[in-house]
Design a protein around this motif. Structure first.
Motif, PDB file in Angstrom:
ATOM      1  N   VAL A 102      35.027  32.661  42.104  1.00  0.00           N
ATOM      2  CA  VAL A 102      33.776  33.134  41.786  1.00  0.00           C
ATOM      3  C   VAL A 102      33.618  34.244  40.817  1.00  0.00           C
ATOM      4  CG1 VAL A 102      33.099  32.183  44.066  1.00  0.00           C
ATOM      5  CG2 VAL A 102      33.159  34.642  43.801  1.00  0.00           C
ATOM      6  N   LEU A 103      34.465  34.971  40.906  1.00  0.00           N
ATOM      7  CA  LEU A 103      34.711  35.963  39.732  1.00  0.00           C
ATOM      8  C   LEU A 103      34.524  35.611  38.135  1.00  0.00           C
ATOM      9  CD1 LEU A 103      37.163  38.679  41.462  1.00  0.00           C
ATOM     10  CD2 LEU A 103      34.774  38.570  41.735  1.00  0.00           C
ATOM     11  N   ASP A 104      34.200  36.314  37.505  1.00  0.00           N
ATOM     12  CA  ASP A 104      34.215  36.148  36.048  1.00  0.00           C
ATOM     13  C   ASP A 104      35.494  36.368  35.561  1.00  0.00           C
ATOM     14  OD1 ASP A 104      34.455  36.320  33.230  1.00  0.00           O
ATOM     15  OD2 ASP A 104      32.532  37.268  32.935  1.00  0.00           O
ATOM     16  N   PRO A 105      36.244  35.538  35.281  1.00  0.00           N
ATOM     17  CA  PRO A 105      37.962  35.705  35.018  1.00  0.00           C
ATOM     18  C   PRO A 105      37.975  37.017  34.049  1.00  0.00           C
ATOM     19  CG  PRO A 105      37.306  33.315  34.613  1.00  0.00           C
ATOM     20  CD  PRO A 105      35.796  34.168  34.731  1.00  0.00           C
ATOM     21  N   LYS A 106      37.205  37.244  33.234  1.00  0.00           N
ATOM     22  CA  LYS A 106      37.471  38.663  32.471  1.00  0.00           C
ATOM     23  C   LYS A 106      36.943  39.917  33.313  1.00  0.00           C
ATOM     24  CE  LYS A 106      36.425  36.140  28.035  1.00  0.00           C
ATOM     25  NZ  LYS A 106      35.668  36.238  26.878  1.00  0.00           N
ATOM     26  N   SER A 107      36.573  39.653  34.328  1.00  0.00           N
ATOM     27  CA  SER A 107      36.175  41.268  34.955  1.00  0.00           C
ATOM     28  C   SER A 107      37.495  41.710  35.595  1.00  0.00           C
ATOM     29  CB  SER A 107      35.358  40.614  36.185  1.00  0.00           C
ATOM     30  OG  SER A 107      35.956  39.998  37.107  1.00  0.00           O
ATOM     31  N   LEU A 108      38.399  41.114  35.844  1.00  0.00           N
ATOM     32  CA  LEU A 108      39.568  41.796  36.141  1.00  0.00           C
ATOM     33  C   LEU A 108      40.704  42.545  35.290  1.00  0.00           C
ATOM     34  CD1 LEU A 108      40.512  39.943  39.438  1.00  0.00           C
ATOM     35  CD2 LEU A 108      39.102  41.871  39.122  1.00  0.00           C
ATOM     36  N   ASP A 109      40.046  42.125  34.031  1.00  0.00           N
ATOM     37  CA  ASP A 109      40.968  42.316  32.736  1.00  0.00           C
ATOM     38  C   ASP A 109      41.453  43.806  32.607  1.00  0.00           C
ATOM     39  OD1 ASP A 109      42.277  42.555  30.436  1.00  0.00           O
ATOM     40  OD2 ASP A 109      41.011  41.010  29.290  1.00  0.00           O
ATOM     41  N   LYS A 111      42.569  45.961  34.778  1.00  0.00           N
ATOM     42  CA  LYS A 111      42.420  46.720  36.379  1.00  0.00           C
ATOM     43  C   LYS A 111      43.726  46.944  37.033  1.00  0.00           C
ATOM     44  CE  LYS A 111      37.632  45.633  37.282  1.00  0.00           C
ATOM     45  NZ  LYS A 111      37.099  46.876  36.505  1.00  0.00           N
ATOM     46  N   ALA A 112      43.991  47.958  37.531  1.00  0.00           N
ATOM     47  CA  ALA A 112      45.206  48.170  38.399  1.00  0.00           C
ATOM     48  C   ALA A 112      44.934  47.503  39.768  1.00  0.00           C
ATOM     49  CB  ALA A 112      45.161  49.464  38.674  1.00  0.00           C
ATOM     50  N   VAL A 113      46.109  46.863  40.078  1.00  0.00           N
ATOM     51  CA  VAL A 113      46.172  46.008  41.392  1.00  0.00           C
ATOM     52  C   VAL A 113      47.311  46.261  42.262  1.00  0.00           C
ATOM     53  CG1 VAL A 113      46.074  43.446  42.346  1.00  0.00           C
ATOM     54  CG2 VAL A 113      44.663  44.322  40.406  1.00  0.00           C
ATOM     55  N   LEU A 114      47.053  46.433  43.235  1.00  0.00           N
ATOM     56  CA  LEU A 114      48.071  46.660  44.536  1.00  0.00           C
ATOM     57  C   LEU A 114      47.927  45.355  45.276  1.00  0.00           C
ATOM     58  CD1 LEU A 114      50.454  47.870  45.946  1.00  0.00           C
ATOM     59  CD2 LEU A 114      48.691  49.337  46.956  1.00  0.00           C
ATOM     60  N   LEU A 115      49.236  44.624  45.413  1.00  0.00           N
ATOM     61  CA  LEU A 115      49.168  43.391  46.302  1.00  0.00           C
ATOM     62  C   LEU A 115      49.774  43.547  47.464  1.00  0.00           C
ATOM     63  CD1 LEU A 115      50.369  40.775  43.502  1.00  0.00           C
ATOM     64  CD2 LEU A 115      48.252  41.310  44.234  1.00  0.00           C
ATOM     65  N   GLY A 116      49.066  42.848  48.532  1.00  0.00           N
ATOM     66  CA  GLY A 116      49.710  42.780  50.079  1.00  0.00           C
ATOM     67  C   GLY A 116      49.459  41.386  50.742  1.00  0.00           C
ATOM     68  N   ALA A 117      50.519  41.045  51.533  1.00  0.00           N
ATOM     69  CA  ALA A 117      50.187  39.825  52.238  1.00  0.00           C
ATOM     70  C   ALA A 117      50.709  40.094  53.660  1.00  0.00           C
ATOM     71  CB  ALA A 117      51.247  38.667  51.521  1.00  0.00           C
ATOM     72  N   LEU A 135      48.889  34.665  39.907  1.00  0.00           N
ATOM     73  CA  LEU A 135      47.380  34.796  39.721  1.00  0.00           C
ATOM     74  C   LEU A 135      47.063  35.922  38.978  1.00  0.00           C
ATOM     75  CD1 LEU A 135      44.600  33.369  40.813  1.00  0.00           C
ATOM     76  CD2 LEU A 135      44.869  34.547  42.935  1.00  0.00           C
ATOM     77  N   PHE A 136      47.433  37.095  39.657  1.00  0.00           N
ATOM     78  CA  PHE A 136      46.803  38.446  38.901  1.00  0.00           C
ATOM     79  C   PHE A 136      47.423  38.582  37.528  1.00  0.00           C
ATOM     80  CE2 PHE A 136      45.487  38.977  43.259  1.00  0.00           C
ATOM     81  CZ  PHE A 136      44.181  39.654  43.181  1.00  0.00           C
ATOM     82  N   SER A 137      48.432  38.054  37.153  1.00  0.00           N
ATOM     83  CA  SER A 137      49.139  38.100  35.897  1.00  0.00           C
ATOM     84  C   SER A 137      48.179  37.284  34.823  1.00  0.00           C
ATOM     85  CB  SER A 137      50.590  37.538  35.727  1.00  0.00           C
ATOM     86  OG  SER A 137      51.041  37.396  34.509  1.00  0.00           O
ATOM     87  N   TYR A 138      47.637  36.051  35.497  1.00  0.00           N
ATOM     88  CA  TYR A 138      46.744  35.273  34.690  1.00  0.00           C
ATOM     89  C   TYR A 138      45.383  35.856  34.269  1.00  0.00           C
ATOM     90  CZ  TYR A 138      43.439  31.530  33.954  1.00  0.00           C
ATOM     91  OH  TYR A 138      42.247  30.881  33.374  1.00  0.00           O
ATOM     92  N   LEU A 139      45.099  36.756  35.159  1.00  0.00           N
ATOM     93  CA  LEU A 139      43.758  37.573  35.352  1.00  0.00           C
ATOM     94  C   LEU A 139      43.750  38.742  34.388  1.00  0.00           C
ATOM     95  CD1 LEU A 139      42.467  36.981  38.664  1.00  0.00           C
ATOM     96  CD2 LEU A 139      41.609  35.926  36.570  1.00  0.00           C
ATOM     97  N   THR A 141      45.645  41.461  34.841  1.00  0.00           N
ATOM     98  CA  THR A 141      45.597  42.873  35.586  1.00  0.00           C
ATOM     99  C   THR A 141      46.803  43.451  35.326  1.00  0.00           C
ATOM    100  OG1 THR A 141      46.387  41.955  37.575  1.00  0.00           O
ATOM    101  CG2 THR A 141      44.178  41.817  37.370  1.00  0.00           C
ATOM    102  N   ARG A 142      46.952  44.960  35.591  1.00  0.00           N
ATOM    103  CA  ARG A 142      48.039  45.742  35.766  1.00  0.00           C
ATOM    104  C   ARG A 142      48.504  46.058  36.947  1.00  0.00           C
ATOM    105  NH1 ARG A 142      46.740  50.906  34.112  1.00  0.00           N
ATOM    106  NH2 ARG A 142      44.599  50.586  34.741  1.00  0.00           N
ATOM    107  N   THR A 143      49.476  45.217  37.334  1.00  0.00           N
ATOM    108  CA  THR A 143      50.044  44.804  38.906  1.00  0.00           C
ATOM    109  C   THR A 143      51.171  45.810  39.198  1.00  0.00           C
ATOM    110  OG1 THR A 143      49.086  42.530  38.742  1.00  0.00           O
ATOM    111  CG2 THR A 143      50.422  43.300  40.690  1.00  0.00           C
ATOM    112  N   ALA A 144      51.017  46.517  40.218  1.00  0.00           N
ATOM    113  CA  ALA A 144      52.086  47.442  40.685  1.00  0.00           C
ATOM    114  C   ALA A 144      53.260  46.816  41.010  1.00  0.00           C
ATOM    115  CB  ALA A 144      51.680  48.078  42.017  1.00  0.00           C
ATOM    116  N   ALA A 145      54.324  47.169  40.624  1.00  0.00           N
ATOM    117  CA  ALA A 145      55.822  46.344  40.663  1.00  0.00           C
ATOM    118  C   ALA A 145      55.925  46.023  42.144  1.00  0.00           C
ATOM    119  CB  ALA A 145      56.783  47.306  40.126  1.00  0.00           C
ATOM    120  N   THR A 146      55.688  47.045  42.907  1.00  0.00           N
ATOM    121  CA  THR A 146      56.115  46.847  44.447  1.00  0.00           C
ATOM    122  C   THR A 146      54.844  46.144  45.462  1.00  0.00           C
ATOM    123  OG1 THR A 146      57.489  48.529  44.362  1.00  0.00           O
ATOM    124  CG2 THR A 146      56.857  47.713  46.346  1.00  0.00           C
ATOM    125  N   GLY A 147      55.060  45.058  45.812  1.00  0.00           N
ATOM    126  CA  GLY A 147      53.958  44.276  46.693  1.00  0.00           C
ATOM    127  C   GLY A 147      54.319  44.706  48.031  1.00  0.00           C
TER     128      GLY A 147
END
Length: 208
Positions: A102-109, A111-117, A135-139, A141-147
């Protein structure tokens, strides 16, 4: 003192939720790191479970209810995002993906992101690199190397035979904090101030 705004997304379904517990620990570690670097941190924690009906209605109507619209606006204004999802069928949850949709795909362009599961077995930990990271690479984002993945053995255990959860959280938080220092390419520009016509006219007249 500069401020960094972080939105924490937890897609846990239960109460209490292991996803929310992991999200809180990641947020606390990131806040400590940024505070140590001289930044003020504003955290906005979002339980996607509470937005499930609004998210579903948004798909049908194309309209975001006030609370969902507020969360979306908060994400757009954030410098960074901590995103944690439980694992279902070897991937992130449907609720998590529905919210992202539901987010605008460009809204995360940018942004720094930290992933957890979180999941019931360590066999699910590959969800970080094979589902969430693409998923976040497609969006863009600048994703932290460590999830960080947390299984049942991680809770209340200081040594799981590998790397303790607290150490993994601290390492990931340090990388995430590093992405949040300096200029932030993902920050939404502040809206231009709209001045009354009379004030604009007075300014023009005064400059003559």
């Amino acid at each position: 003192m500069e401020t960094r705004r972080i939105t924490v997304l937890s897609a846990g379904l239960g109460v209490p939720s292991s996803s929310r517990l992991l999200a809180d620990q990641l947020a606390a570690a990131a806040e400590r790191r940024l505070a140590g670097a001289g930044y003020e941190v504003k955290l906005d924690v979002v339980e996607l479970r509470d937005l499930a009906v609004d998210i579903a209605n948004n798909f049908v109507t194309g309209y975001a209810a006030p609370r969902l619209a507020e969360v979306i606006a908060g994400i757009e204004a954030s410098d960074g995002i901590i995103a944690v999802s439980p694992v279902f069928s070897a991937s992130y949850s449907g609720l998590f993906k529905s919210f992202i949709d539901v987010l605008d795909p460009k809204s995360l362009d940018g942004k720094a992101v930290l992933l957890g599961a979180t999941g019931g077995t360590d066999r699910h930990q590959m969800v970080l690199d094979y589902a969430m990271r693409p998923l976040f690479s497609y969006l863009r984002t600048r994703t932290a190397a460590t999830g960080v993945f947390a299984g049942p053995q991680d809770w209340g255990n200081t040594d799981d035979g590998g790397t303790p959860l607290s150490s993994r959280i601290d390492r990931a938080a340090a990388e995430f904090a590093g992405l949040l220092t300096g200029e932030q390419p993902g920050r939404k520009p502040a809206a231009l101030e709209s001045l009354p016509f009379e004030q604009l006219l007075a300014g023009i007249s005064g400059g003559r």
